[in-house]
Design an enzyme around this catalytic site. Structure first.
Site, PDB file in Angstrom:
ATOM      1  NE  ARG A  65      -3.874  -0.157   2.261  1.00  0.00           N
ATOM      2  CZ  ARG A  65      -4.879  -0.430   3.078  1.00  0.00           C
ATOM      3  NH1 ARG A  65      -5.381   0.462   3.923  1.00  0.00           N
ATOM      4  NH2 ARG A  65      -5.552  -1.657   3.166  1.00  0.00           N
ATOM      5  CB  SER A 161      -8.999   0.206   2.617  1.00  0.00           C
ATOM      6  OG  SER A 161     -10.180   0.346   3.652  1.00  0.00           O
ATOM      7  CG  ASP A 327     -14.400   0.491   4.103  1.00  0.00           C
ATOM      8  OD1 ASP A 327     -15.251  -0.229   3.628  1.00  0.00           O
ATOM      9  OD2 ASP A 327     -13.182   0.022   4.591  1.00  0.00           O
ATOM     10  CG  ASP A 329     -12.126  -2.010   0.876  1.00  0.00           C
ATOM     11  OD1 ASP A 329     -12.500  -1.083   1.957  1.00  0.00           O
ATOM     12  OD2 ASP A 329     -11.386  -2.854   1.020  1.00  0.00           O
ATOM     13  CG  ASP A 331     -12.876  -3.962   3.953  1.00  0.00           C
ATOM     14  OD1 ASP A 331     -13.104  -2.783   4.240  1.00  0.00           O
ATOM     15  OD2 ASP A 331     -11.734  -4.516   4.145  1.00  0.00           O
ATOM     16  NE  ARG A 332     -12.639  -0.156   7.545  1.00  0.00           N
ATOM     17  CZ  ARG A 332     -12.332   0.933   8.179  1.00  0.00           C
ATOM     18  NH1 ARG A 332     -12.498   1.027   9.646  1.00  0.00           N
ATOM     19  NH2 ARG A 332     -12.359   2.047   7.663  1.00  0.00           N
ATOM     20  CB  THR A 405      -4.831  -5.461  15.768  1.00  0.00           C
ATOM     21  OG1 THR A 405      -4.832  -5.185  17.039  1.00  0.00           O
ATOM     22  CG2 THR A 405      -5.609  -4.434  15.091  1.00  0.00           C
ATOM     23  CD  GLU A 430     -10.030  -5.519  12.814  1.00  0.00           C
ATOM     24  OE1 GLU A 430      -9.113  -6.135  13.486  1.00  0.00           O
ATOM     25  OE2 GLU A 430      -9.858  -5.103  11.540  1.00  0.00           O
ATOM     26  CE  LYS A 444     -11.285  -4.561   7.178  1.00  0.00           C
ATOM     27  NZ  LYS A 444     -10.088  -5.612   6.982  1.00  0.00           N
TER      28      LYS A 444
END
Length: 610
Positions: A65, A161, A327, A329, A331-332, A405, A430, A444
């Site tokens: 990233r 993300s 978000d 992408d 996934d949250r 995490t 999380e 997620k």
């Protein structure tokens, strides 16, 4: 008196940087970044060129990233080509029958995402590997779902993300459908370094050859159909109640300029919701736009981003009682709820995490009644997340497990519980608004979570209840869990060592025994070589340890406090939570937490960060 002006020229000479420039120009496949480097060299920007060319990005468990620029330290066509070459060679080496099993490749709406995906597809097909390359932008969860659906050898999602628009990223899933962990990342990095020379430079021709040969195909329709059938079968409880005639909620929705809208709406339809009458889209944010025009930090964890959406809903007089934001992408997912007085309640990820946990238990009781009370169920969250899920699991006689995490650890632990112990992993989450409902995706998934939370809200509203009211109900029954999380940015990384040295050894060379008058009854130190967990008989932590600083203290006043160093920036993060007994008043708990955290900041952290 005379004024002397000293002009400091570049510290790096032309001769020092020239070999790196020549290496770049000999290998780069993108005319734009070639021109960028040539121009910088001609202008004498030797310092900057040295910074981006003399070293390279390292492939880790989070993949890659960084900023989209020229240079071995940045995200561009050459570094992605080199990464893809190394990845494909490692897959061929490590995963049996990987050519036949293939690789699933998806991408979001960011700058260069499509191109980076095509480069990866070209590398795979050039080695005779089957490639499932999505023809349209997709949410991140579609890639790990595709990996397990097809039994693929691996998956790649091109996304950064919620990073700024100037960035992009490259996330890898292994054949289990879980994000890679060590040593896979180290093996991929080694393979990259062994495959730096481009295999080809004409990406379009190689992609066309792969498609003509039937190696590169589009999985869009098959994955789309299977995913939504699966979430309906495994996660939906009350489809009839969600129908237009029976639905009692109106939902605001934002995709944060990402890829979630199309898939989130289809997930709601799969659960029986009539999207046209139930959902109020924040029109400024639902369409994909990699420039993120309404937010330079497109993260729904940021209160300002949620407030943007709720303000729009209020201005429209929309009638929405809950607001969801994926978000970029998808996934949250973040959640807010309108109170009776017209203000909005913005839920912490830990709070929604607890509600979904209880819901997933209730769902399991309906889906698997023969397993109730048999000790076959488990739930997982990261160690810096709230202990409320642990409390729920204890009350329900469900196995609870903690991980480091990151969902790579949560997904890995869920897989281990199922493969090694025959457990059914019902749920993982999380605190940073990431939720994994059942085994649909071993990561997620903000799309399935969107439908699940919508159904929870509708079920409650049909009973005259609210999300906030149900959270309060669970808190009164099981005990309040009050949180104080945050971070401090350090001016120098060496100060981080000072803080953790004090936490371990104090002023007299021994571990501190109390904090603000509360006795420390447990210490877990996950930093090598100090790894320990005093709550375990052998004194050793069962969680993976490493070089990253991280210590957890358990106090006799009911507080659990974790301090850890960010792995990517000079931030010292803290996660504190006071856990009350059923019926205990919140004022008392808040006062206890404040006393402890004031001491932490004033005595344990503050003096050592200056």
């Amino acid at each position: 008196m005379c004024l002397i002006i000293i002009v400091i020229s570049s510290m790096i000479t032309k001769e020092q940087v020239q070999p790196f420039v020549e290496e770049w120009l000999a290998n780069d496949i993108d005319p734009e970044t070639r021109k960028e480097v040539e121009t910088l060299f001609a202008e004498g920007k030797y310092d900057y060129l040295h910074s981006i060319l003399s070293d390279r990005m390292t492939f880790g468990t989070a993949g890659l990233r960084g900023p989209i620029k020229a240079g071995f330290m940045c995200m561009n066509e050459l570094t992605i080509l080199q990464a893809a070459q190394g990845l494909i060679m490692e897959i061929l080496k490590s995963v049996p029958e990987s050519k036949k099993k293939g690789i699933v490749i998806g991408y979001d709406a960011r700058n260069k995402s499509t191109r980076f995906a095509e480069i990866t597809a070209a590398c795979a097909s050039s080695k005779g590997m089957k490639v499932y390359l999505f023809s349209k932008i997709v949410p991140t969860p579609m890639v790990p779902f595709g990996v397990t659906h097809f039994g693929a050898a691996a998956g790649v999602m091109v996304t950064a993300s919620h990073n700024p628009s100037t960035d992009n990223g490259y996330k890898v899933y292994w054949h289990t459908g879980v994000q890679i962990i060590s040593p896979v990342d180290k093996n991929i990095q080694k393979s990259i370094m062994e495959n730096l020379k481009p295999w080809f430079k004409d990406i379009d021709s190689v992609v066309k050859e792969g498609k003509d040969a039937g190696l590169i195909t589009d999985p869009e329709d098959e994955v789309w159909k299977s995913y939504f059938e699966t979430i309906r079968a495994k996660l939906c409880r009350f489809p009839a109640d969600n129908s237009k005639e029976n639905c009692k909620v109106k939902i605001g929705y934002s995709a944060m300029h990402g890829v979630g809208y199309r898939h989130a709406m289809e997930a709601l339809r799969a659960f029986g919701f009539d999207v046209e009458s139930t959902v109020v889209p924040i029109k400024e944010q639902v369409m994909p736009d990699g420039s993120f025009p309404t937010s330079d930090k497109p993260n729904p964890e940021e209160r300002s981003n949620m407030e943007y959406g709720t303000a729009k809903l209020d201005a429209m007089k929309s009638g929405a009682v809950v607001h969801f934001a994926n978000d970029p992408d998808a996934d949250r997912i973040a959640v807010a709820e309108k109170r009776a007085d017209g203000t909005w309640r913005y839920f912490h990820g830990n709070e929604i995490g607890a509600l979904i946990g209880q819901w997933m238990y209730d769902l399991a009781c309906e889906k698997f009644p023969e397993e109730v009370g048999k000790g076959k169920w488990a739930m997982v969250n990261s160690t810096v997340s709230s202990k409320f899920l642990r409390t729920i699991c204890s009350a329900l006689d469900v196995r609870f497990a903690e991980t480091l995490t990151g969902f790579k650890w949560i997904g890995t632990e869920c897989q281990r519980l199922e493969d090694d112990e025959g457990m059914r992993a019902l749920y993982g989450f999380e605190e940073s608004i990431g939720y994994m409902c059942s085994d649909v995706v071993r990561d997620k998934d903000g799309i399935s979570a969107c439908a699940v939370i919508a159904e929870i809200a509708n079920h409650l509203y049909r009973q005259g209840k609210t999300l906030d009211g149900w959270y309060e109900e669970l808190s009164k029954k099981l005990g309040y869990h009050i949180i104080d999380n945050g971070y401090v940015t350090l001016t120098e990384m060496k100060l981080m060592g000072n803080v953790f040295h004090n936490l371990r050894f104090g002023e007299d060379g021994g571990r501190i025994s109390s904090i603000a008058g509360s006795k420390i009854i447990g210490v877990r130190d996950q930093t090598s070589p100090f790894d320990c967990d005093t709550s375990r008989p052998d004194g050793k932590t069962i969680l993976p340890t490493g070089s990253g600083q991280m210590i957890t203290f358990t106090l006799d006043c009911g507080i659990v406090l974790t301090l850890r160093a960010s792995g990517t920036e000079p931030k010292l993060k803290w996660y504190s939570e006071v856990i009350g007994a059923p019926g205990q008043e919140t004022e008392e708990l808040r006062a206890t937490l404040k006393k402890v955290m004031d001491y932490v900041h004033e005595t344990l952290i503050g003096p050592f960060t200056k």
